[in-house]
Design a protein around this motif. Structure first.
Motif, short mmCIF file in Angstrom:
data_model
loop_
_atom_site.label_atom_id
_atom_site.label_comp_id
_atom_site.label_asym_id
_atom_site.label_seq_id
_atom_site.Cartn_x
_atom_site.Cartn_y
_atom_site.Cartn_z
N THR A 252 0.77 -1.34 0.17
CA THR A 252 -0.20 0.15 0.05
C THR A 252 0.94 1.23 -0.02
O THR A 252 0.55 2.30 -0.83
N ALA A 253 1.88 1.13 0.73
CA ALA A 253 2.66 2.33 0.94
C ALA A 253 3.51 2.59 -0.25
O ALA A 253 3.58 3.94 -0.79
N LYS A 254 3.79 1.59 -1.21
CA LYS A 254 4.61 1.80 -2.03
C LYS A 254 3.79 2.17 -3.15
O LYS A 254 3.97 3.23 -4.00
N ARG A 255 2.58 1.73 -3.33
CA ARG A 255 1.37 2.30 -4.41
C ARG A 255 1.32 3.82 -4.08
O ARG A 255 1.14 4.69 -5.08
N MET A 256 1.07 4.37 -2.84
CA MET A 256 0.69 5.73 -2.61
C MET A 256 2.03 6.40 -2.91
O MET A 256 1.94 7.67 -3.23
N ILE A 257 3.16 6.01 -2.75
CA ILE A 257 4.34 6.78 -3.12
C ILE A 257 4.44 7.04 -4.41
O ILE A 257 4.87 8.15 -4.88
N GLU A 258 4.20 5.97 -5.34
CA GLU A 258 4.17 6.03 -6.76
C GLU A 258 3.22 7.28 -7.10
O GLU A 258 3.35 7.96 -8.21
N SER A 259 2.01 7.45 -6.51
CA SER A 259 0.92 8.31 -6.65
C SER A 259 1.03 9.64 -6.07
O SER A 259 0.27 10.54 -6.07
N ASN A 260 2.19 9.66 -5.54
CA ASN A 260 2.71 11.16 -4.80
C ASN A 260 2.04 11.49 -3.79
O ASN A 260 1.67 12.67 -3.32
N ASN A 263 3.90 11.66 3.06
CA ASN A 263 4.45 10.58 4.17
C ASN A 263 3.20 10.66 5.25
O ASN A 263 2.96 9.73 5.74
N GLU A 264 2.86 11.66 5.39
CA GLU A 264 1.60 11.75 6.55
C GLU A 264 0.41 11.13 5.99
O GLU A 264 -0.28 10.26 6.86
N GLU A 265 0.14 11.29 4.78
CA GLU A 265 -1.13 10.51 4.37
C GLU A 265 -0.71 9.14 4.13
O GLU A 265 -1.90 8.21 4.61
N GLY A 271 -0.68 2.53 7.92
CA GLY A 271 0.04 1.89 9.27
C GLY A 271 1.43 1.99 9.63
O GLY A 271 1.71 1.69 10.55
N LEU A 272 2.33 2.30 8.36
CA LEU A 272 3.75 2.15 8.64
C LEU A 272 4.14 3.39 9.27
O LEU A 272 3.17 4.60 9.20
N SER A 273 5.23 3.25 9.66
CA SER A 273 5.94 4.54 10.45
C SER A 273 6.42 5.50 9.46
O SER A 273 6.69 4.97 8.18
N ILE A 274 6.46 6.57 9.54
CA ILE A 274 7.10 7.88 8.64
C ILE A 274 8.58 7.41 8.27
O ILE A 274 9.09 7.36 7.17
N SER A 275 9.46 7.03 9.61
CA SER A 275 10.82 6.38 9.11
C SER A 275 11.05 5.32 7.92
O SER A 275 11.77 5.29 7.09
N ILE A 277 8.69 4.58 5.76
CA ILE A 277 8.04 5.16 4.63
C ILE A 277 9.20 6.01 3.86
O ILE A 277 9.60 5.70 2.74
N LYS A 278 10.16 6.72 4.59
CA LYS A 278 11.25 7.26 4.11
C LYS A 278 12.26 6.32 3.39
O LYS A 278 12.79 6.58 2.58
N VAL A 279 12.40 5.30 4.04
CA VAL A 279 13.33 4.26 3.69
C VAL A 279 12.76 3.54 2.47
O VAL A 279 13.44 3.32 1.26
N LEU A 280 11.54 3.31 2.43
CA LEU A 280 10.75 2.97 1.08
C LEU A 280 10.99 3.81 -0.15
O LEU A 280 11.27 3.48 -1.25
N ARG A 281 10.91 5.26 0.19
CA ARG A 281 11.34 6.11 -0.79
C ARG A 281 12.54 6.04 -1.46
O ARG A 281 12.81 5.95 -2.66
#
Length: 284
Positions: A252-260, A263-265, A271-275, A277-281
């Motif tokens: 889910t996080a990866k899909r949302m990153i692709e869609s711009n 991090n807060e959204e 449900g992942l932490s912002i840290s 999500i930053k690693v995934l980016r």
């Protein structure tokens, strides 16, 4: 830190609007018909399977999941991938090439001979960063010494196509120039310009595309993308909130990153932490 913000799509090369309009089978069939005539490929698209935001998963658990804008599976199992980019840099080239390579390689099952592969052709509609002044460029394998194609048949199975909408002439068009008329419509910068093209003598592709664009624009929800955006958000929430599923949260996080998404959204929905999500980016 880079700020990720949503924007309201204005033209058909914008990612969200591109996927929304071409998720309609009739509109996509018009495009395929015109494209196949232009590049002289005999496709049987009497029956197609159309997949929007299609996941192209890796077989290994650590493999990166890819999300194609649109995947069209033909009656004979040939695959056409459609991508749209307002910027086409090295990053976008690598992304599209990775999509195509994975779909091509994953067609073979364990123990299967490497014979009779299906064609996997990717078409990138882009603005800017032009290699030539032609509307359409085709890329394949060449011998770097002779610049000849060593295996011409292979390039038929795995074409990489770039369509530069900004390079499309404004006409006049001759009979048989249906593809150029479609690309010329795709380069419209806003709805007003699309309406003008239709008034000047639009075809069915233009008329139906414009109707979908207007429906998309009119369907607002709190100044976000509209119902399509909300459906995507709902889907992301359902996918990300399945009990204890780390894989679903990451997907889910990866899909949302692709869609711009910001991090807060993403942390709110996945449900992942912002840290994390930053690693995934950084990994994407």
């Amino acid at each position: 830190m880079k700020k990720y913000t949503k924007h309201k799509p204005k033209n058909l090369i914008d990612d969200q609007l591109f996927k929304y309009v071409f998720s309609n089978e009739n509109v996509t069939k018009y495009l395929i018909n015109a494209l196949s005539d232009y590049i002289k490929i005999d496709w049987d698209f009497s029956k197609v399977e159309l997949k929007t935001q299609q996941i192209i998963p890796g077989k290994h658990h650590d493999s990166k999941d890819y999300y194609a804008d649109l995947m069209v599976v033909m009656k004979n199992s040939d695959v056409l991938l459609l991508e749209a980019y307002n910027r086409f840099r090295k990053k976008e080239f690598v992304k599209s090439k990775a999509y195509q390579d994975r779909v091509f390689s994953e067609q073979f099952d364990k123990g299967e001979e490497y014979e009779n592969p299906k064609r996997v052709i990717i078409v990138n509609f882009i603005r800017g960063n032009f290699d030539t002044n032609k509307v359409l460029d085709k890329y394949g394998i060449v011998n770097l010494e002779t610049l000849n194609e060593p295996i011409k048949e292979f390039n038929n199975y795995k074409l990489f196509i770039v369509i530069k909408v900004d390079k499309c002439p404004d006409g006049p068009y001759n009979e048989g120039d249906e593809f150029l008329r479609i690309v010329n419509f795709l380069k419209c910068k806003d709805v007003a310009e699309m309406e003008e093209k239709v008034r000047e003598g639009g075809n069915k592709f233009m008329e139906e595309s414009l109707a979908f664009v207007k429906a998309y624009m009119a369907d607002k929800s709190n100044d976000n993308y509209g119902s399509h955006y909300q459906l995507e958000l709902d889907y992301a929430y359902e996918d990300g909130q399945k009990e204890g599923s780390r894989d679903n949260q990451i997907a889910t996080a990866k899909r949302m990153i692709e869609s711009n998404y910001s991090n807060e959204e993403i942390t709110k929905i996945s449900g992942l932490s912002i840290s994390k999500i930053k690693v995934l980016r950084k990994e994407m």
